[in-house]
Design a protein around this motif. Sequence first.
Motif, PDB file in Angstrom:
ATOM      1  N   ASP A  75      -2.181  22.993  -2.088  1.00  0.00           N
ATOM      2  CA  ASP A  75      -1.647  24.288  -2.527  1.00  0.00           C
ATOM      3  C   ASP A  75      -1.764  25.051  -1.074  1.00  0.00           C
ATOM      4  OD1 ASP A  75      -1.707  24.092  -4.989  1.00  0.00           O
ATOM      5  OD2 ASP A  75      -3.921  24.613  -5.284  1.00  0.00           O
ATOM      6  N   HIS A  76      -0.621  26.009  -0.861  1.00  0.00           N
ATOM      7  CA  HIS A  76      -0.825  26.991   0.072  1.00  0.00           C
ATOM      8  C   HIS A  76      -0.416  26.460   1.538  1.00  0.00           C
ATOM      9  CE1 HIS A  76      -2.538  29.707  -2.990  1.00  0.00           C
ATOM     10  NE2 HIS A  76      -3.604  28.707  -2.896  1.00  0.00           N
ATOM     11  N   ILE A  77       0.565  25.532   1.384  1.00  0.00           N
ATOM     12  CA  ILE A  77       1.177  24.915   2.886  1.00  0.00           C
ATOM     13  C   ILE A  77       1.743  26.022   3.452  1.00  0.00           C
ATOM     14  CG2 ILE A  77       2.597  23.206   3.678  1.00  0.00           C
ATOM     15  CD1 ILE A  77       2.153  21.275   1.294  1.00  0.00           C
ATOM     16  N   GLU A  78       1.380  25.862   4.837  1.00  0.00           N
ATOM     17  CA  GLU A  78       1.980  26.852   5.760  1.00  0.00           C
ATOM     18  C   GLU A  78       2.791  26.296   6.768  1.00  0.00           C
ATOM     19  OE1 GLU A  78       1.141  30.184   5.975  1.00  0.00           O
ATOM     20  OE2 GLU A  78       0.300  30.190   3.959  1.00  0.00           O
ATOM     21  N   GLY A  79       2.958  25.040   6.980  1.00  0.00           N
ATOM     22  CA  GLY A  79       3.477  24.324   8.191  1.00  0.00           C
ATOM     23  C   GLY A  79       3.152  22.922   8.254  1.00  0.00           C
ATOM     24  N   ALA A  80       4.054  22.477   9.179  1.00  0.00           N
ATOM     25  CA  ALA A  80       3.565  21.017   9.283  1.00  0.00           C
ATOM     26  C   ALA A  80       4.252  20.586  10.810  1.00  0.00           C
ATOM     27  CB  ALA A  80       4.479  20.021   8.499  1.00  0.00           C
ATOM     28  N   TRP A  81       3.449  19.648  11.534  1.00  0.00           N
ATOM     29  CA  TRP A  81       3.799  19.304  12.993  1.00  0.00           C
ATOM     30  C   TRP A  81       4.199  17.754  12.729  1.00  0.00           C
ATOM     31  CZ3 TRP A  81      -0.114  16.897  16.424  1.00  0.00           C
ATOM     32  CH2 TRP A  81       0.568  16.547  17.831  1.00  0.00           C
ATOM     33  N   VAL A  82       5.503  17.618  13.111  1.00  0.00           N
ATOM     34  CA  VAL A  82       5.780  16.061  13.271  1.00  0.00           C
ATOM     35  C   VAL A  82       5.159  15.545  14.477  1.00  0.00           C
ATOM     36  CG1 VAL A  82       7.755  14.445  13.252  1.00  0.00           C
ATOM     37  CG2 VAL A  82       7.931  16.535  12.149  1.00  0.00           C
ATOM     38  N   GLN A  83       4.163  14.643  14.257  1.00  0.00           N
ATOM     39  CA  GLN A  83       3.310  14.003  15.396  1.00  0.00           C
ATOM     40  C   GLN A  83       4.213  12.889  16.047  1.00  0.00           C
ATOM     41  OE1 GLN A  83      -0.699  13.293  14.135  1.00  0.00           O
ATOM     42  NE2 GLN A  83      -1.146  12.102  16.060  1.00  0.00           N
ATOM     43  N   ASP A  84       4.630  11.978  15.195  1.00  0.00           N
ATOM     44  CA  ASP A  84       5.364  10.679  15.576  1.00  0.00           C
ATOM     45  C   ASP A  84       6.395  10.585  14.698  1.00  0.00           C
ATOM     46  OD1 ASP A  84       3.658   9.757  17.657  1.00  0.00           O
ATOM     47  OD2 ASP A  84       2.168   8.923  16.060  1.00  0.00           O
ATOM     48  N   MET A  85       7.506   9.959  15.405  1.00  0.00           N
ATOM     49  CA  MET A  85       8.628   9.577  14.637  1.00  0.00           C
ATOM     50  C   MET A  85       9.063   8.213  15.280  1.00  0.00           C
ATOM     51  SD  MET A  85      10.941  13.032  15.146  1.00  0.00           S
ATOM     52  CE  MET A  85      12.612  12.386  14.583  1.00  0.00           C
ATOM     53  N   LYS A  86       9.160   7.355  14.439  1.00  0.00           N
ATOM     54  CA  LYS A  86       9.497   5.769  14.870  1.00  0.00           C
ATOM     55  C   LYS A  86      10.316   5.207  13.726  1.00  0.00           C
ATOM     56  CE  LYS A  86       4.944   4.484  13.225  1.00  0.00           C
ATOM     57  NZ  LYS A  86       3.816   3.885  13.529  1.00  0.00           N
ATOM     58  N   VAL A  87      10.939   4.041  14.145  1.00  0.00           N
ATOM     59  CA  VAL A  87      11.791   3.373  13.192  1.00  0.00           C
ATOM     60  C   VAL A  87      11.335   1.590  13.384  1.00  0.00           C
ATOM     61  CG1 VAL A  87      13.755   4.708  13.762  1.00  0.00           C
ATOM     62  CG2 VAL A  87      13.526   2.687  15.111  1.00  0.00           C
ATOM     63  N   THR A  88      11.729   1.184  12.118  1.00  0.00           N
ATOM     64  CA  THR A  88      11.617  -0.301  12.089  1.00  0.00           C
ATOM     65  C   THR A  88      13.054  -0.792  12.200  1.00  0.00           C
ATOM     66  OG1 THR A  88      11.863  -0.408   9.604  1.00  0.00           O
ATOM     67  CG2 THR A  88       9.543  -0.356  10.773  1.00  0.00           C
ATOM     68  N   VAL A  89      13.137  -2.041  12.915  1.00  0.00           N
ATOM     69  CA  VAL A  89      14.489  -2.586  13.145  1.00  0.00           C
ATOM     70  C   VAL A  89      14.431  -3.992  12.437  1.00  0.00           C
ATOM     71  CG1 VAL A  89      15.845  -3.483  14.796  1.00  0.00           C
ATOM     72  CG2 VAL A  89      14.471  -1.438  15.403  1.00  0.00           C
ATOM     73  N   LYS A  90      15.645  -4.325  11.712  1.00  0.00           N
ATOM     74  CA  LYS A  90      15.871  -5.459  11.158  1.00  0.00           C
ATOM     75  C   LYS A  90      17.227  -6.096  11.426  1.00  0.00           C
ATOM     76  CE  LYS A  90      15.415  -7.497   6.641  1.00  0.00           C
ATOM     77  NZ  LYS A  90      15.104  -7.383   5.017  1.00  0.00           N
ATOM     78  N   ASP A  91      17.333  -7.135  12.014  1.00  0.00           N
ATOM     79  CA  ASP A  91      18.724  -7.804  12.411  1.00  0.00           C
ATOM     80  C   ASP A  91      19.352  -6.666  13.343  1.00  0.00           C
ATOM     81  OD1 ASP A  91      18.276  -9.979  10.716  1.00  0.00           O
ATOM     82  OD2 ASP A  91      19.014  -8.698   8.879  1.00  0.00           O
ATOM     83  N   GLY A  92      18.607  -6.234  14.387  1.00  0.00           N
ATOM     84  CA  GLY A  92      19.437  -5.496  15.214  1.00  0.00           C
ATOM     85  C   GLY A  92      19.788  -4.046  14.943  1.00  0.00           C
ATOM     86  N   LYS A  93      19.362  -3.868  13.626  1.00  0.00           N
ATOM     87  CA  LYS A  93      19.564  -2.395  13.165  1.00  0.00           C
ATOM     88  C   LYS A  93      18.645  -1.429  12.612  1.00  0.00           C
ATOM     89  CE  LYS A  93      24.649  -3.587  11.933  1.00  0.00           C
ATOM     90  NZ  LYS A  93      25.358  -3.600  10.757  1.00  0.00           N
ATOM     91  N   VAL A  94      18.632  -0.283  12.594  1.00  0.00           N
ATOM     92  CA  VAL A  94      17.489   0.525  11.837  1.00  0.00           C
ATOM     93  C   VAL A  94      17.292   0.286  10.625  1.00  0.00           C
ATOM     94  CG1 VAL A  94      16.634   2.907  11.483  1.00  0.00           C
ATOM     95  CG2 VAL A  94      17.784   2.296  13.841  1.00  0.00           C
ATOM     96  N   ASP A  95      16.010  -0.139  10.342  1.00  0.00           N
ATOM     97  CA  ASP A  95      15.675  -0.688   8.909  1.00  0.00           C
ATOM     98  C   ASP A  95      15.216   0.772   8.148  1.00  0.00           C
ATOM     99  OD1 ASP A  95      15.729  -2.436   6.608  1.00  0.00           O
ATOM    100  OD2 ASP A  95      13.271  -2.299   7.123  1.00  0.00           O
ATOM    101  N   GLU A  96      14.357   1.426   8.730  1.00  0.00           N
ATOM    102  CA  GLU A  96      13.435   2.317   7.995  1.00  0.00           C
ATOM    103  C   GLU A  96      13.192   3.448   9.172  1.00  0.00           C
ATOM    104  OE1 GLU A  96      10.478   1.856   4.435  1.00  0.00           O
ATOM    105  OE2 GLU A  96       9.601   1.057   6.483  1.00  0.00           O
ATOM    106  N   TYR A  97      12.964   4.615   8.875  1.00  0.00           N
ATOM    107  CA  TYR A  97      12.601   5.883   9.547  1.00  0.00           C
ATOM    108  C   TYR A  97      11.165   6.257   8.953  1.00  0.00           C
ATOM    109  CZ  TYR A  97      17.465   6.027  10.658  1.00  0.00           C
ATOM    110  OH  TYR A  97      18.893   5.702  11.001  1.00  0.00           O
ATOM    111  N   ARG A  98      10.249   6.309   9.986  1.00  0.00           N
ATOM    112  CA  ARG A  98       9.162   6.674   9.741  1.00  0.00           C
ATOM    113  C   ARG A  98       8.499   7.790  10.435  1.00  0.00           C
ATOM    114  NH1 ARG A  98       6.198   0.802   9.445  1.00  0.00           N
ATOM    115  NH2 ARG A  98       7.404   0.173   7.679  1.00  0.00           N
ATOM    116  N   VAL A  99       7.599   8.831   9.657  1.00  0.00           N
ATOM    117  CA  VAL A  99       7.061   9.731  10.428  1.00  0.00           C
ATOM    118  C   VAL A  99       5.601   9.958  10.254  1.00  0.00           C
ATOM    119  CG1 VAL A  99       9.250  11.168  10.492  1.00  0.00           C
ATOM    120  CG2 VAL A  99       7.668  11.595   8.596  1.00  0.00           C
ATOM    121  N   ASN A 100       4.988  10.711  10.963  1.00  0.00           N
ATOM    122  CA  ASN A 100       3.606  10.886  10.796  1.00  0.00           C
ATOM    123  C   ASN A 100       3.484  12.489  11.025  1.00  0.00           C
ATOM    124  OD1 ASN A 100       2.508   8.498  10.389  1.00  0.00           O
ATOM    125  ND2 ASN A 100       2.380   8.266  12.433  1.00  0.00           N
TER     126      ASN A 100
END
Length: 66
Positions: free
Chosen positions: A33-58
């Motif tokens: 309850d009462h979320i005020e904000g968020a800070w994106v600490q990390d952004m990364k991707v997984t790669v499969k067959d030379g292409k981005v497979d999945e986008y991940r955030v912390n």
Amino acid sequence: MSVARITEISSSSKKDFKDAIDNAIERANDTLDHIEGAWVQDMKVTVKDGKVDEYRVNLKVTFVLR
């Protein structure tokens, strides 16, 4: 005076970083309850067959304790 807490969460998306962030905030809102904000600490991707497979955030999500 208010007191806030910060919790760290992770999320992923096959679409893009924005979708991963949106998924994280929507899910956090189901539990916190009462979320005020968020800070994106990390952004990364997984790669499969030379292409981005999945986008991940912390994120660090801030919510006010009442």
